[in-house]
Design a protein around this motif. Structure first.
Motif, PDB file in Angstrom:
ATOM      1  N   GLY A   1      -7.559   4.516  -9.306  1.00 23.76           N
ATOM      2  CA  GLY A   1      -8.967   4.169  -9.463  1.00 23.76           C
ATOM      3  C   GLY A   1      -9.909   4.992  -8.606  1.00 23.76           C
TER       4      GLY A   1
ATOM      5  N   PHE B   1      -2.383   7.130   4.039  1.00 25.27           N
ATOM      6  CA  PHE B   1      -3.129   6.073   4.708  1.00 25.27           C
ATOM      7  C   PHE B   1      -2.439   5.829   6.033  1.00 25.27           C
ATOM      8  CE2 PHE B   1      -4.408   5.161   0.377  1.00 25.27           C
ATOM      9  CZ  PHE B   1      -5.758   4.908   0.553  1.00 25.27           C
TER      10      PHE B   1
ATOM     11  N   GLY C   1     -20.077  -2.900  -4.505  1.00 27.47           N
ATOM     12  CA  GLY C   1     -18.769  -3.322  -5.012  1.00 27.47           C
ATOM     13  C   GLY C   1     -17.963  -4.016  -3.929  1.00 27.47           C
TER      14      GLY C   1
ATOM     15  N   LYS D   1     -20.347  -3.461 -24.534  1.00 23.89           N
ATOM     16  CA  LYS D   1     -21.182  -3.154 -23.377  1.00 23.89           C
ATOM     17  C   LYS D   1     -22.595  -3.704 -23.571  1.00 23.89           C
ATOM     18  CE  LYS D   1     -18.405  -1.295 -20.670  1.00 23.89           C
ATOM     19  NZ  LYS D   1     -18.127  -1.951 -19.394  1.00 23.89           N
TER      20      LYS D   1
ATOM     21  N   ARG E   1       0.842  -1.197   0.000  1.00 28.38           N
ATOM     22  CA  ARG E   1       0.000   0.000   0.000  1.00 28.38           C
ATOM     23  C   ARG E   1       0.875   1.244   0.000  1.00 28.38           C
ATOM     24  NH1 ARG E   1      -4.882   1.402   4.077  1.00 28.38           N
ATOM     25  NH2 ARG E   1      -6.089   0.467   2.414  1.00 28.38           N
TER      26      ARG E   1
ATOM     27  N   LEU F   1     -23.214  -0.945 -12.020  1.00 31.14           N
ATOM     28  CA  LEU F   1     -22.441  -1.675 -11.021  1.00 31.14           C
ATOM     29  C   LEU F   1     -23.335  -2.545 -10.135  1.00 31.14           C
ATOM     30  CD1 LEU F   1     -19.483  -1.928 -10.256  1.00 31.14           C
ATOM     31  CD2 LEU F   1     -19.851  -0.166  -8.529  1.00 31.14           C
TER      32      LEU F   1
HETATM   33  C1  LIG Z   1     -15.672  -1.597  -5.665  1.00 36.92           C
HETATM   34  C2  LIG Z   1     -15.749  -1.515  -7.173  1.00 36.92           C
HETATM   35  C3  LIG Z   1     -16.337  -2.570  -7.913  1.00 36.92           C
HETATM   36  C4  LIG Z   1     -16.427  -2.483  -9.296  1.00 36.92           C
HETATM   37  N1  LIG Z   1     -17.005  -3.498  -9.991  1.00 36.92           N
HETATM   38  C5  LIG Z   1     -17.136  -3.397 -11.348  1.00 36.92           C
HETATM   39  C6  LIG Z   1     -17.751  -4.417 -12.120  1.00 36.92           C
HETATM   40  O1  LIG Z   1     -18.162  -5.441 -11.572  1.00 36.92           O
HETATM   41  N2  LIG Z   1     -17.879  -4.245 -13.454  1.00 36.92           N
HETATM   42  C7  LIG Z   1     -17.410  -3.126 -14.092  1.00 36.92           C
HETATM   43  O2  LIG Z   1     -17.547  -3.015 -15.319  1.00 36.92           O
HETATM   44  N3  LIG Z   1     -16.812  -2.140 -13.395  1.00 36.92           N
HETATM   45  C8  LIG Z   1     -16.675  -2.258 -12.047  1.00 36.92           C
HETATM   46  N4  LIG Z   1     -16.082  -1.239 -11.353  1.00 36.92           N
HETATM   47  C9  LIG Z   1     -15.554  -0.099 -12.104  1.00 36.92           C
HETATM   48  C10 LIG Z   1     -14.190  -0.484 -12.673  1.00 36.92           C
HETATM   49  O3  LIG Z   1     -13.446  -1.030 -11.634  1.00 36.92           O
HETATM   50  C11 LIG Z   1     -13.452   0.679 -13.216  1.00 36.92           C
HETATM   51  O4  LIG Z   1     -14.151   1.186 -14.298  1.00 36.92           O
HETATM   52  C12 LIG Z   1     -12.022   0.340 -13.664  1.00 36.92           C
HETATM   53  O5  LIG Z   1     -11.491  -0.712 -12.935  1.00 36.92           O
HETATM   54  C13 LIG Z   1     -11.156   1.563 -13.506  1.00 36.92           C
HETATM   55  O6  LIG Z   1      -9.815   1.235 -13.735  1.00 36.92           O
HETATM   56  P1  LIG Z   1      -8.645   2.007 -13.010  1.00 36.92           P
HETATM   57  O7  LIG Z   1      -7.407   1.384 -13.533  1.00 36.92           O
HETATM   58  O8  LIG Z   1      -8.826   3.458 -13.151  1.00 36.92           O
HETATM   59  O9  LIG Z   1      -8.828   1.706 -11.458  1.00 36.92           O
HETATM   60  P2  LIG Z   1      -8.935   0.378 -10.604  1.00 36.92           P
HETATM   61  O10 LIG Z   1      -9.344  -0.779 -11.398  1.00 36.92           O
HETATM   62  O11 LIG Z   1      -9.752   0.740  -9.453  1.00 36.92           O
HETATM   63  O12 LIG Z   1      -7.432   0.097 -10.146  1.00 36.92           O
HETATM   64  C14 LIG Z   1      -6.785   0.909  -9.206  1.00 36.92           C
HETATM   65  C15 LIG Z   1      -5.817   0.056  -8.435  1.00 36.92           C
HETATM   66  O13 LIG Z   1      -5.050   0.929  -7.619  1.00 36.92           O
HETATM   67  C16 LIG Z   1      -4.823   0.318  -6.376  1.00 36.92           C
HETATM   68  N5  LIG Z   1      -4.602   1.348  -5.391  1.00 36.92           N
HETATM   69  C17 LIG Z   1      -5.350   2.458  -5.118  1.00 36.92           C
HETATM   70  N6  LIG Z   1      -4.809   3.178  -4.119  1.00 36.92           N
HETATM   71  C18 LIG Z   1      -3.681   2.507  -3.750  1.00 36.92           C
HETATM   72  C19 LIG Z   1      -2.678   2.753  -2.763  1.00 36.92           C
HETATM   73  N7  LIG Z   1      -2.706   3.841  -1.977  1.00 36.92           N
HETATM   74  N8  LIG Z   1      -1.680   1.875  -2.654  1.00 36.92           N
HETATM   75  C20 LIG Z   1      -1.597   0.783  -3.458  1.00 36.92           C
HETATM   76  N9  LIG Z   1      -2.530   0.501  -4.403  1.00 36.92           N
HETATM   77  C21 LIG Z   1      -3.551   1.359  -4.545  1.00 36.92           C
HETATM   78  C22 LIG Z   1      -6.078  -0.500  -6.131  1.00 36.92           C
HETATM   79  O14 LIG Z   1      -5.779  -1.599  -5.289  1.00 36.92           O
HETATM   80  C23 LIG Z   1      -6.492  -0.921  -7.510  1.00 36.92           C
HETATM   81  O15 LIG Z   1      -6.038  -2.238  -7.803  1.00 36.92           O
HETATM   82  C24 LIG Z   1     -15.953  -1.327  -9.965  1.00 36.92           C
HETATM   83  C25 LIG Z   1     -15.379  -0.279  -9.208  1.00 36.92           C
HETATM   84  C26 LIG Z   1     -15.277  -0.371  -7.846  1.00 36.92           C
HETATM   85  C27 LIG Z   1     -14.657   0.781  -7.066  1.00 36.92           C
END
Ligand SMILES: Cc1cc2nc3c(=O)[nH]c(=O)nc-3n(C[C@H](O)[C@H](O)[C@H](O)COP(=O)(O)OP(=O)(O)OC[C@H]3O[C@@H](n4cnc5c(N)ncnc54)[C@H](O)[C@@H]3O)c2cc1C
Ligand SMILES: Cc1cc2nc3c(=O)[nH]c(=O)nc-3n(C[C@H](O)[C@H](O)[C@H](O)COP(=O)(O)OP(=O)(O)OC[C@H]3O[C@@H](n4cnc5c(N)ncnc54)[C@H](O)[C@@H]3O)c2cc1C
Lengths: 364, 431
Positions: free
Chosen positions: B107, B414, B127, B192, B76, B152
């Motif tokens: 994210g 954090f 989620g 989609k 983290r 979602l």
């Molecule tokens: C709880 C949840 C459930 C979801 N379920 C779905 C679904 O079922 N279907 C769908 O289509 N979309 C879903 N979404 C939306 C989807 O996840 C996003 O559209 C997509 O994943 C965004 O990609 P990203 O790379 O921006 O972020 P994310 O996929 O969120 O990846 C960000 C990563 O950064 C890491 N991270 C963040 N802060 C830290 C930190 N301080 N230290 C270390 N690591 C960190 C996290 O662990 C995560 O793995 C969901 C979103 C959430 C929040």
């Protein structure tokens, strides 16, 4: 509009003065440029502590006032006591002296040997030889204490002007940023920025860092301060750190402390925090594993001789000062307010006001 | 220990992974940090009981095989500084990672709005409930209600049903004709449309209320039932779990601490240009930290950021039309599933807003100067540092308790062990 008293500054000192003055019957207005308790007061620790220094008498009187403050629970007052902790045998004679000196001011304290110390605070490092318990010391949550004092002031008829900055003293009153003028006797209680309105009274911000931890079960029940703390307060050229840990009601710990003069930057300094925490681990090794949720900094209002300015400012019409309390402003706010209002109303005073007389800075 | 890379990437979701692979391909060394045990981000979570899917296995193999990418799972990021550097913490200790450039892809998290009973055990974010289920939490035979808004909700319900939960009802606040309008636009994004169809078929037979919301969670020690209101009619449905989903809010804390400029709408997002560059030199942001838009948009933004950092500007610019196409999809979801006002009016004066410090909405409304809310009630001063309650307050009481960047950007990001913080100084380059 005319007022009996205009208090500038809504920190703990201004709030205490507004409360004491309005309860003494003065028509009081308090002016705060931001919001109450957002200056030094909001960033401090809220330890009500009797230090063995030049503020001893003021602190003793202030603690009496804290103890008898009506509706005290509103300030989150807790009688935790303080334990001053010797790092080595060499610190023990100093603690004995401190105990004797406190006794001359009717302040109770108990010397603790190695066994007593660890019975009271089992988390302390096993090699620490002893300490001094001052059972009358306490802690408050300063923002709530300010809200409490301002509430009392309001109920006694005081007015609060928030978000209004005093830009000048007019001789007989103040002028606000929007041009409005108020007349009345003025008390400057603006803490670290006291010299902005009164350049003849020097006050310097003295930076400090604090860390607050997550809630977790803890055996710490007293405020714990290392015996060497006062050396750090007196040293003004270099950054100093000392172990100073306060248990909070929900199981959080406030962890300090550091002092740096001549720095304006609010940013957290990694190296100062690091030195500070190393010092804390020396006394409380178990805290290595504790999680911090926030680190912040604040500025203590420090004067050249370490004493606050409390009293009338010579050479000005009806201007009084009440600032420069360095690291003891929460502790001494109530005593300061009582002394200032007694002087203002020409009533008999309980303490010798001479050491605090602003004239000392002007004559020097 | 300090490790240096050409590029540091925070987050191994769709955005971070796409950026990492683009950069490795361009010959750059990459340090990729994520607190999860597996890559893939929120959407890539695999069910623990299932064998990893093909896509997931491929990702992991590619990551491991790529000697330019050093992947730090289960780490983290607890702090950062503008060197740029990331300070990470894991069960094993802490590390300081530095890079010439930094891509932020952390994210988003779920928006939680308080309502009577929301703090009862058994009430979770949809989620979060989905993630727990995938990590092996038993839901077989348990009664579950999903409530809130948007796709979602459906995706989470789908996961739980597959794991054997009894989905009692899905409660969607949006009106049926609004959903129909959204569905009519879906053919523009065939993948989609297919996903939606799969989910719809998979959830056949489950009641789907529209124009409806949960007004109250009922129960003594834990959740026993929910009260649902649909167009003025109220009913009570018993259940073991309630998964709520009202939308996502970007995780901007790292960016804020690094001084990147933000926009507010009302939740903060990181401002980026067409190359995903933030206002801070050398710091880029990709994926949902820049706004909620779905996994495809996140992946594209990661690729664009990767190209931009590698200096492959024409490749980055060539992706602009696809970016616009997927950004439109995100905008359509946001528009058609926008939160309706009654959902912001469910909490009463006794309803807790800040769980860490037990602050009720009534206590907040009692503070005369809204700027003093935090100092006087300690709202947001607990371990979550306002991540949940600040966002809720922005919805419930717009304009209240606006916080200054300096206040929210205080370290650590954090909760971090004191020894992690103490040892940072030893690792900072002596300057
Ligand atoms: C709880 C949840 C459930 C979801 N379920 C779905 C679904 O079922 N279907 C769908 O289509 N979309 C879903 N979404 C939306 C989807 O996840 C996003 O559209 C997509 O994943 C965004 O990609 P990203 O790379 O921006 O972020 P994310 O996929 O969120 O990846 C960000 C990563 O950064 C890491 N991270 C963040 N802060 C830290 C930190 N301080 N230290 C270390 N690591 C960190 C996290 O662990 C995560 O793995 C969901 C979103 C959430 C929040
Ligand atoms: C890290 C740290 C730890 C501390 N720990 C303790 C402790 O444990 N115990 C203790 O007793 N003390 C402690 N202190 C010291 C204590 O916080 C201060 O001495 C005290 O708060 C000073 O109060 P004040 O009212 O003088 O100043 P402030 O609280 O700074 O109040 C002054 C107010 O005046 C306002 N103001 C300034 N200029 C103007 C203007 N022109 N017009 C209108 N308003 C204006 C400001 O906005 C401010 O709100 C600590 C301090 C720090 C920094």
């Amino acid at each position: 509009m005319s007022h009996d008293l205009i208090v500038i500054g809504g920190g703990i000192v201004g709030a205490a003065i507004a409360s004491t003055a309005s309860e003494a019957g003065l028509r009081t207005t308090l002016i705060e440029s931001a919001l109450p308790a957002t200056g030094a007061t909001g960033s401090g620790m809220g330890h009500l502590v009797i230090l063995d220094d030049a503020l001893l008498a003021l602190s003793v009187r202030s603690l009496e006032l804290w103890r008898t403050l009506p509706d005290r629970p509103g300030t989150e007052y807790r009688n935790t006591g303080t334990i001053w902790i010797a790092e080595t045998e060499d610190d023990l004679p100093g603690l004995e002296e401190q105990s004797l000196h406190l006794a001359t001011h009717q302040v109770a304290s108990h010397l603790l040997d190695h066994r007593d110390l660890h019975a009271l605070e089992p988390d302390l490092a096993g090699d620490l030889p002893g300490g001094l318990l001052v059972p009358g010391d306490a802690t408050v949550y300063a923002p709530k204490a300010v809200a409490h004092l301002l509430g009392r002031a309001r109920r006694a008829g005081a007015h609060l002007l928030l978000g209004q900055k005093v830009v000048a003293l007019t001789g007989g009153g103040v002028r606000l940023a929007d041009g409005e003028k108020l007349t009345g006797v003025v008390v400057v209680a603006t803490g670290p920025s006291g010299s902005e309105l009164l350049p003849e009274l020097p006050v310097m911000p003295r930076k400090g860092h604090l860390v607050v931890t997550e809630r977790a079960p803890s055996t710490i029940t007293h405020q714990l301060v290392e015996a060497g703390y006062l050396h750090g307060v007196r040293e003004t050229r270099h950054a100093t750190v000392a172990m100073n840990v306060q248990p909070r009601p929900g199981g959080q710990l406030l962890v300090g402390s550091s002092r740096e003069s001549g720095i304006q930057d609010r940013a957290v300094s990694v190296s100062v925090v690091s030195r500070m925490l190393m010092r804390v681990f020396r006394f409380l090794p178990a805290l290595r594993e504790r999680k911090a949720i926030r680190i912040w900094t604040g500025f203590r209002p420090a004067t050249p001789d370490g004493l606050p300015f409390i009293g009338q400012v010579p050479g000005r019409t009806d201007v009084w000062a009440a600032f420069g309390h360095e690291g003891l402003g929460i502790t001494t706010a109530l005593g300061t307010a009582e002394l200032l209002v007694d002087l203002l109303l020409n009533r008999p005073v309980r303490l010798d006001p001479k050491p605090f007389n602003p004239a000392r800075a002007i004559e020097a | 220990m300090t490790e240096h890379f050409d590029v540091l990437i925070l987050g191994a979701g769709p955005a971070g992974l796409a950026a990492a692979e683009t950069l490795a391909h361009a010959g750059r060394t990459v340090g990729l940090v994520d607190e999860q045990t597996d890559p893939g981000g929120q959407i890539g979570r695999r069910a623990i009981r299932q064998r990893p899917g093909r896509a997931f296995r491929k990702t992991l193999t590619r990551l491991r095989a790529n000697d330019r990418i050093t992947y730090f799972p289960s780490q983290r990021v607890v702090d950062c500084d503008p060197h740029p550097a990331l300070v990470t913490e894991s069960d094993l200790g802490y590390t300081r990672l530095t890079g010439a450039s930094l891509i932020l892809a952390p994210g988003a998290r779920e928006l939680v709005l308080p309502f009577p009973g929301w703090t009862l055990p058994g009430v979770l974010g949809a989620g979060g409930l989905q993630a727990l289920t995938k990590s092996g939490w038993p839901v077989r035979g348990r009664n579950v209600v999903f409530a809130g808004s948007g796709p979602l909700l459906i995706a989470s319900a789908h996961t739980l049903k597959k794991e054997g939960a009894r989905i009692r009802v899905i409660v969607e606040q949006t009106a049926r004709r609004e959903i129909a309008r959204f569905v009519a636009k879906l053919p523009a994004w065939p993948s989609k449309a297919i996903q939606t169809l799969t989910f719809t078929l998979g959830l056949a037979g489950i009641p789907y209320y529209t124009d409806a919301w949960v007004t109250e969670a009922l129960g003594e020690e834990r959740l026993e039932a929910v009260r649902i209101v649909q167009r003025g009619r109220s009913s009570v449905v018993s259940c073991d779990f309630l998964g709520t989903s009202l939308g996502l809010i970007p995780n901007v804390e790292v960016a804020l601490r690094l001084g990147c400029a933000l926009s507010h709408d009302p939740h903060p997002t990181v401002r980026v240009d067409s190359l995903q560059a933030t206002s801070q030199p050398g710091i880029y942001a990709a994926g949902e930290i820049t706004g909620i838009g779905g996994a495809e948009l996140a992946r594209l933004e990661g690729t664009i950021a990767g190209h931009a950092v590698a200096g492959e500007l024409s490749k980055a610019r060539a992706l602009a039309p696809r970016h616009a196409h997927w950004a439109r999809f995100g905008a359509e979801v946001a528009r058609h599933f926008a939160l309706r006002d009654p959902l912001r009016e469910l909490a009463g004066s006794q309803t807790i807003l800040c769980r860490c410090e037990d602050v009720t909405l009534g206590e907040i409304d009692a503070v005369a100067d809204t700027g003093s809310i935090k100092l006087l009630t300690r709202l947001g001063m607990g371990p979550c540092q306002g991540r949940i309650c600040r966002a809720a307050l922005a919805e419930l009481r717009p304009g209240y308790g606006t916080v200054t960047p300096s206040e929210i950007s205080r370290p650590p990001l954090f909760p971090a062990r004191l020894d992690t913080l103490a040892d940072q100084a030893l690792k900072e380059p002596s300057s």
